[in-house]
Structure formats: C-alpha cells, structure tokens
Design a protein around this motif. Structure first.
Motif, PDB file in Angstrom:
ATOM      1  N   GLU A   1     -10.088  -7.969   2.988  1.00  0.00           N
ATOM      2  CA  GLU A   1      -9.391  -8.708   4.046  1.00  0.00           C
ATOM      3  C   GLU A   1      -9.984  -8.215   5.358  1.00  0.00           C
ATOM      4  O   GLU A   1      -9.932  -7.011   5.647  1.00  0.00           O
TER       5      GLU A   1
ATOM      6  N   LEU B   1      -9.620  -3.646   0.106  1.00  0.00           N
ATOM      7  CA  LEU B   1      -8.246  -3.375  -0.319  1.00  0.00           C
ATOM      8  C   LEU B   1      -8.169  -2.916  -1.766  1.00  0.00           C
ATOM      9  O   LEU B   1      -7.222  -2.226  -2.151  1.00  0.00           O
TER      10      LEU B   1
ATOM     11  N   SER C   1      -6.129   0.270  -2.442  1.00  0.00           N
ATOM     12  CA  SER C   1      -5.958   1.143  -1.290  1.00  0.00           C
ATOM     13  C   SER C   1      -4.557   1.739  -1.237  1.00  0.00           C
ATOM     14  O   SER C   1      -3.558   1.025  -1.364  1.00  0.00           O
TER      15      SER C   1
ATOM     16  N   ASN D   1      -3.224   2.698   1.360  1.00  0.00           N
ATOM     17  CA  ASN D   1      -2.613   2.172   2.584  1.00  0.00           C
ATOM     18  C   ASN D   1      -1.830   0.889   2.343  1.00  0.00           C
ATOM     19  O   ASN D   1      -1.064   0.465   3.202  1.00  0.00           O
ATOM     20  N   HIS D   2      -2.063   0.265   1.187  1.00  0.00           N
ATOM     21  CA  HIS D   2      -1.417  -1.019   0.898  1.00  0.00           C
ATOM     22  C   HIS D   2      -0.699  -1.002  -0.452  1.00  0.00           C
ATOM     23  O   HIS D   2      -0.405  -2.060  -1.004  1.00  0.00           O
ATOM     24  N   ARG D   3      -0.436   0.194  -0.980  1.00  0.00           N
ATOM     25  CA  ARG D   3       0.228   0.308  -2.283  1.00  0.00           C
ATOM     26  C   ARG D   3       1.607  -0.346  -2.216  1.00  0.00           C
ATOM     27  O   ARG D   3       2.294  -0.271  -1.208  1.00  0.00           O
TER      28      ARG D   3
ATOM     29  N   GLN E   1       2.122  -3.613  -2.485  1.00  0.00           N
ATOM     30  CA  GLN E   1       2.043  -4.965  -1.929  1.00  0.00           C
ATOM     31  C   GLN E   1       1.493  -5.981  -2.934  1.00  0.00           C
ATOM     32  O   GLN E   1       1.096  -7.074  -2.551  1.00  0.00           O
TER      33      GLN E   1
ATOM     34  N   LEU F   1      -1.269  -5.798  -4.692  1.00  0.00           N
ATOM     35  CA  LEU F   1      -2.724  -5.970  -4.633  1.00  0.00           C
ATOM     36  C   LEU F   1      -3.379  -5.950  -6.006  1.00  0.00           C
ATOM     37  O   LEU F   1      -4.364  -6.649  -6.220  1.00  0.00           O
TER      38      LEU F   1
END
Length: 181
Positions: free
Chosen positions: A57, A62, A98, A100-102, A104, A106
């Motif tokens: 993104e 990600l 990532s 930082n985006h756990r 969500q 992904l």
C-alpha cells in the motif's frame, strides 16, 4: 492495496516483517522460525527466483509470502494424503504480515490476492501450505482461507530442528472436477 512480485529493493522491509514475525512467535512460546531460518540468504533466493510476492500500500510492504512451484521437497512425503497427487500445485511458505498492521485482516487479504494470481494460471490444481503444530493463529488463518487438513510433513528447510508441521491443501478451480449430467 495490491500484490506484486518482490524486488531486491523490498528486502529490508521483508526482513523487518520476518523479524517481527519471529519475535511474535517467540512471545507466544512457539518454536517456529526461532533458529536461523528464514535467513537473508533464503529471502534473497526467493526474490531472485521470482517466488516472493508482497502486499503493498503506497510504498509500504504490508505482507509477504513465497509462492513456489512444485515439486516441494518437504511435501514429497506426507503422513496423510494430499488432495492433488501430481506436481500441479504451488506451495506457499514464509507468510508474514507487518507488526504495524497486525489485527487488520492482512493475512486474509494476502491469501486472497495470492489465490487470485494462482487462479489466473489454469495449470495449477492445488495450493499447499504447512505450519507449526503450536501456531494456532496461523492454523486459524489457513483454515479460514479455505484450506483442508491433509496430514503432517517433516520440515526440511530448517535443518536446526526436527519438526512435523501440520499440512493443508486447497484446490483451485482447475483442480475441482465439474460434474455434468
């Protein structure tokens, strides 16, 4: 958000995601990826062979996975039974998202994008994956993505440990027999 083949310029972000994954597994006391695997050499080899895909993104990676054409040496012997019985499958390895985006979703988005790319290749009948017996989170993600339990396989990529991972396979539309009247 889109899926593309990884390039060498992505290596630092991929390595960071893999290191985050190792730390996340260690924090859960899961003995997966706790030795030297996967290391930089493995990741570079995956990228150079065109096997690594990244979910991107903007300029941020990600998620990452290696999508490797058959035959996979770890999948030659199974205590169980694969859904496909020839080399018309791909194996998915080294899946990580990532930190930082756990949380969500992904992993699901990464799998969906990979499946879409695989479905475009009508010669692929199955998609295989495995995970550590203690990695309940990944087992949940794998089953939610539509994979079926097929048995256990010995992990050959990590020579530092002797592990028998849970194995899964998902048929593609090419691998599903269509019934006619």
């Amino acid at each position: 958000m889109y899926l593309r083949r990884a390039e060498m310029k992505d290596l630092p972000q991929i390595e960071s995601i893999i290191q985050d994954g190792k730390a996340h597994l260690a924090a859960q006391h899961i003995d997966q990826w706790q030795g030297g695997y996967p290391n930089t050499s493995v990741l570079v080899n995956d990228i150079q062979n065109g096997h690594t895909v990244v979910l991107v993104e903007g300029y941020e990676v990600l998620g990452t996975a290696a999508v490797i054409p058959a035959p996979d040496e770890s999948y030659q012997v199974i205590d169980g039974d694969w859904l496909t019985h020839d080399d018309t499958y791909v194996a998915i390895h080294r899946v990580a998202v990532s930190a930082n985006h756990r949380g969500q979703g992904l992993s699901g988005k990464l799998f969906a994008a990979i499946f879409k790319e695989i479905e475009a290749n009508s010669s692929i009948n199955g998609i295989r994956i495995d995970t550590h017996p203690d990695n309940k989170g990944m087992q949940h993600i794998i089953k939610k993505a539509g994979f079926s339990d097929t048995g256990t396989v010995e992990v050959l990529a990590d020579s530092q440990t002797s592990v028998h991972d849970f194995a899964y396979e998902k048929l593609t539309t090419a691998g599903v027999l269509v019934k006619t009247h």
